[in-house]
Motif scaffolding. Structure first.
Motif, short mmCIF file in Angstrom:
data_model
loop_
_atom_site.label_atom_id
_atom_site.label_comp_id
_atom_site.label_asym_id
_atom_site.label_seq_id
_atom_site.Cartn_x
_atom_site.Cartn_y
_atom_site.Cartn_z
N ASP A 1 31.92 27.66 30.10
CA ASP A 1 32.86 26.95 30.97
C ASP A 1 33.40 27.94 32.01
O ASP A 1 33.57 29.13 31.73
CB ASP A 1 34.00 26.38 30.14
CG ASP A 1 34.98 25.56 30.96
OD1 ASP A 1 34.55 24.98 31.98
OD2 ASP A 1 36.17 25.50 30.59
N THR B 1 29.28 25.33 32.89
CA THR B 1 29.77 23.97 32.65
C THR B 1 31.21 23.91 33.14
O THR B 1 32.00 24.81 32.86
CB THR B 1 29.73 23.61 31.16
OG1 THR B 1 30.63 24.46 30.44
CG2 THR B 1 28.32 23.78 30.60
N LYS C 1 31.03 18.36 34.12
CA LYS C 1 31.63 17.52 33.08
C LYS C 1 32.13 16.21 33.67
O LYS C 1 32.57 16.18 34.82
CB LYS C 1 32.81 18.26 32.43
CG LYS C 1 32.44 19.55 31.72
CD LYS C 1 33.69 20.22 31.17
CE LYS C 1 33.38 21.53 30.47
NZ LYS C 1 34.59 22.19 29.95
N PHE D 1 21.82 17.22 30.21
CA PHE D 1 21.71 18.43 29.39
C PHE D 1 20.25 18.69 29.02
O PHE D 1 19.77 19.82 29.10
CB PHE D 1 22.55 18.28 28.13
CG PHE D 1 22.56 19.49 27.25
CD1 PHE D 1 23.50 20.49 27.44
CD2 PHE D 1 21.63 19.64 26.24
CE1 PHE D 1 23.51 21.62 26.62
CE2 PHE D 1 21.62 20.76 25.43
CZ PHE D 1 22.57 21.76 25.62
N ILE E 1 29.47 15.87 30.67
CA ILE E 1 28.03 16.13 30.64
C ILE E 1 27.33 15.07 29.79
O ILE E 1 27.64 14.92 28.60
CB ILE E 1 27.74 17.53 30.07
CG1 ILE E 1 28.46 18.61 30.88
CG2 ILE E 1 26.24 17.80 30.07
CD1 ILE E 1 28.47 19.97 30.22
N TYR F 1 23.93 24.40 36.61
CA TYR F 1 25.36 24.07 36.70
C TYR F 1 25.50 22.63 36.23
O TYR F 1 24.94 21.72 36.83
CB TYR F 1 25.80 24.24 38.16
CG TYR F 1 27.25 23.97 38.45
CD1 TYR F 1 27.74 22.68 38.62
CD2 TYR F 1 28.15 25.01 38.59
CE1 TYR F 1 29.07 22.45 38.91
CE2 TYR F 1 29.48 24.79 38.89
CZ TYR F 1 29.93 23.51 39.05
OH TYR F 1 31.24 23.27 39.33
N LEU F 2 26.22 22.42 35.13
CA LEU F 2 26.41 21.08 34.59
C LEU F 2 27.85 20.65 34.79
O LEU F 2 28.78 21.34 34.38
CB LEU F 2 26.06 21.05 33.10
CG LEU F 2 24.59 21.33 32.75
CD1 LEU F 2 24.40 21.40 31.24
CD2 LEU F 2 23.67 20.27 33.35
N TYR G 1 25.76 28.96 27.61
CA TYR G 1 26.50 27.87 28.24
C TYR G 1 27.96 28.29 28.28
O TYR G 1 28.56 28.54 27.22
CB TYR G 1 26.36 26.58 27.43
CG TYR G 1 25.00 25.94 27.51
CD1 TYR G 1 24.70 25.02 28.53
CD2 TYR G 1 24.01 26.24 26.60
CE1 TYR G 1 23.45 24.42 28.61
CE2 TYR G 1 22.75 25.66 26.67
CZ TYR G 1 22.48 24.74 27.68
OH TYR G 1 21.24 24.17 27.76
N LEU H 1 29.08 20.46 23.35
CA LEU H 1 28.03 21.43 23.67
C LEU H 1 27.22 21.81 22.43
O LEU H 1 25.99 21.82 22.46
CB LEU H 1 28.64 22.70 24.27
CG LEU H 1 28.66 22.86 25.79
CD1 LEU H 1 29.27 24.21 26.16
CD2 LEU H 1 27.27 22.72 26.39
N ASP I 1 33.61 27.61 25.40
CA ASP I 1 34.50 26.66 26.06
C ASP I 1 35.84 26.67 25.34
O ASP I 1 35.87 26.65 24.11
CB ASP I 1 33.91 25.25 26.07
CG ASP I 1 34.50 24.37 27.16
OD1 ASP I 1 35.74 24.25 27.20
OD2 ASP I 1 33.74 23.80 27.96
#
Length: 247
Positions: free
Chosen positions: A54, A78, A99, A106, A101, A96-97, A52, A17, A8
């Motif tokens: 972004d 993310t 934000k 999680f 989050i 797919y998370l 993970y 994260l 990220d």
């Protein structure tokens, strides 16, 4: 342990994260990267089980980063932008998370990832060194409760009750555990041949049922659990399969 890579370009998001990954007892943070190029260079000599990443990053987006991978581990995108979800799933992302989050979201995703990896390993390695199947060694899960990650032996689960955004897990010879988790997430984690949904608010361990009477399941001597209309047909089929004699 599941080796994780976090990517990220936002320092605070990356810090969150990495913090979440380090909180999960079956995760190991292998590397944290602030951009995709750094991650690609690192992956030339290293490997991970789960990434993970972004989506909206400068130079190389998370989508382009995943497309460039020759060997793809599980990927969880993310992002703060929900419109990227469809494209992410087209690339066969595991999850797919969105934000910001929350840790509960999680953890739900992490448990699902661990379950999938355990099933995959069981198929690829049906026998372990001890002579037991992988399924025999995965009869537990972790949930967050009382500011701790608690390990639960799933064989000790009597039944589970849904209470709004929480579930209460009732255990054999132990106090109930309340955790922020959906019934659906737990249902997906438990073996379907032993644990069944019998009501919108209840899931039971079929091996702990002591009797059935008046459209209710009896567990132990004093616990009565209703059977919901939409679950009645499936439950009756379960009873018929184990019934001896004439009705």
């Amino acid at each position: 342990m599941i080796r994780c890579l976090a990517i990220d370009d936002e320092p605070l998001a990356l810090a969150q994260l990495t913090n979440y990954i380090e909180k999960v007892p079956f995760f190991k943070l292998a590397k944290a990267c602030s951009n995709a190029m750094e991650a690609l260079e690192w992956l030339t000599t290293e490997s991970v089980d789960l990434i993970y990443v972004d989506i909206n990053m400068p130079d190389i987006s998370g989508l382009d980063f995943v497309k460039s991978l020759r060997h793809k581990p599980l990927v969880i995108f993310t992002t703060a932008y929900a419109e990227y979800a469809i494209e992410g799933f087209r690339m066969e992302a595991f999850d797919y998370l969105l934000k910001p989050i929350g840790f509960s979201d999680f953890l739900r995703s992490a448990n699902r990832a661990a379950q999938l990896m355990a099933l995959t390993e069981a198929k690829n390695n049906p026998d372990t060194e001890s002579g037991k199947s992988a399924d025999d060694q995965e009869d537990y899960l972790f949930v967050k409760a009382d500011y701790k990650m608690l390990r639960i032996d799933i064989n000790k689960i009597l039944y589970v009750e849904s209470q709004s955004e929480y579930i209460r897990i009732y255990l054999d010879n132990d106090k109930p555990i309340m955790t922020l988790l959906s019934m659906k997430a737990l249902e997906e984690r438990l073996p379907a041949d032993r644990y069944m949904r019998v009501h919108r608010s209840y899931l039971v361990n079929s091996s702990k049922i002591s009797a059935v009477a008046n459209n209710r399941i009896i567990i132990g001597k004093e616990t009565y659990i209703p059977i919901g209309n939409q679950y009645k047909e499936r439950f009756n089929l379960f009873v018929d399969q184990h019934f001896l004699g004439k009705p």
